[in-house]
Design a protein around this motif. Structure first.
Motif: not given
Length: 318
Positions: A290-306
């Motif tokens: 997700i962090r490559l396909y849709a880096p602005d999507a909320a789950p990308a940030g949520d997983y990064d924070q996790a």
């Protein structure tokens, strides 16, 4: 740092960059939830209780839930990508024979004119764990693939299967002079309490539990809780639950109730919402995290924070 995998890279690998999410997109981290907060003012928050202990590398995580569709494979891919972006050497192990979705998503890069090994090969001692480890298309992430032949472990039950993964990891460390070749190993377990899943939990330092915010998942929590406690008693007393990931999170009274329940079941664990996103659900079809396909999507940030909550970045631990 060069990948420690036994097989050479097959061409250039895509870098996994850090995310540049603005602070407003990040979830608030709290040590306790305020049950009296009115629904209108309630927001998703990451619970990090006083009993929580951050992990340190090297670490073996098992992503587990006995119910399918909870987000196990997505959680495995996104946490692996986040830790690789932070500079960790990461290996993922596909221990789900039912779909082998992890292998289809990350696409191991097999060398030409060489036998192709898998996790099944490790269980039957046809090869070492290192020999079954291959680069993926993404820098910093290697993997042990699987296919439907992994189910042979369930019905042929090779001797010592419950300890097979733990033994393979120990042998690998011994051959590397006492140093783990990977900072992080993530095992994507099958949605069932089979022999392979027990072997994964027996080999793990921490269980990471994705739970989809839905009624059926809540009903299955008691069974999962019993399984983890049983493994702790019988085969792996060091295993602990590091985090519960509330996947496909939407604001609802039920989501609030589920979060409260898991925080009671696993008082030592961080409880982390992963917000729902249609774009994130498309990522597996693109064969990208997700962090490559849709880096602005909320789950990308949520997983990064996790990832940063569970295992802090090197800068944080320095």
């Amino acid at each position: 740092m060069e990948s420690p995998g036994a097989h050479p890279d097959q061409g250039p690998r895509t870098a996994l960059p850090p995310l540049d999410s603005p602070p407003g997109d990040r979830l608030e981290v709290v040590t306790a939830w305020n049950a009296d907060t009115p629904y209108q003012a309630w927001r998703p928050q990451i619970l990090v209780p006083a009993t929580f202990r951050q992990a340190s590398a090297p670490r073996v995580f098992v992503v587990v839930n006995q119910k399918g569709g909870a987000g196990k494979t997505t959680s495995t891919v996104e946490l692996a990508a986040a830790w690789a972006a932070a500079g960790y050497r990461v290996r993922v192990i596909d221990a789900d024979h039912q779909e082998a979705a992890l292998s289809a998503w990350l696409l191991p890069q097999y060398p030409e004119d060489s036998p192709r090994h898998s996790l099944r090969s490790v269980f039957f001692e046809d090869c070492t764990l290192a020999e079954a480890t291959y680069p993926t298309r993404f820098a910093g992430v290697d993997m042990v693939p699987s296919g439907t032949d992994l189910q042979r472990v369930e019905y042929e039950r090779p001797i010592g299967a419950e300890q097979a993964l733990a033994d393979a990891l120990a042998q690998e460390m011994e051959e590397a002079g006492g140093r783990a070749p990977y900072d992080v190993t993530l095992i994507d377990a099958a949605p069932s309490l089979g022999l392979v899943t027990v072997a994964a939990l027996t080999a793990g330092d921490e269980a990471l539990v994705p739970i989809k915010v839905g009624g059926l998942d809540m009903k299955g929590m008691a069974s999962l809780h019993k399984t983890i406690r049983s493994v702790q008693r019988k085969t792996n007393p060091k295993l602990r639950v590091g985090a519960v990931l509330l996947t496909a999170w939407d604001k609802s009274s039920f989501a609030r109730q589920l979060a409260a329940q898991v925080s009671e079941d696993y008082p030592e664990a961080a409880v982390i919402p992963i917000r729902r996103s249609v774009r994130a659900a498309e990522a597996p079809l693109t064969e990208q995290p997700i962090r490559l396909y849709a880096p602005d999507a909320a789950p990308a940030g949520d997983y990064d924070q996790a990832a940063g909550v569970i295992l802090p970045t090197r800068e944080t631990t320095a």
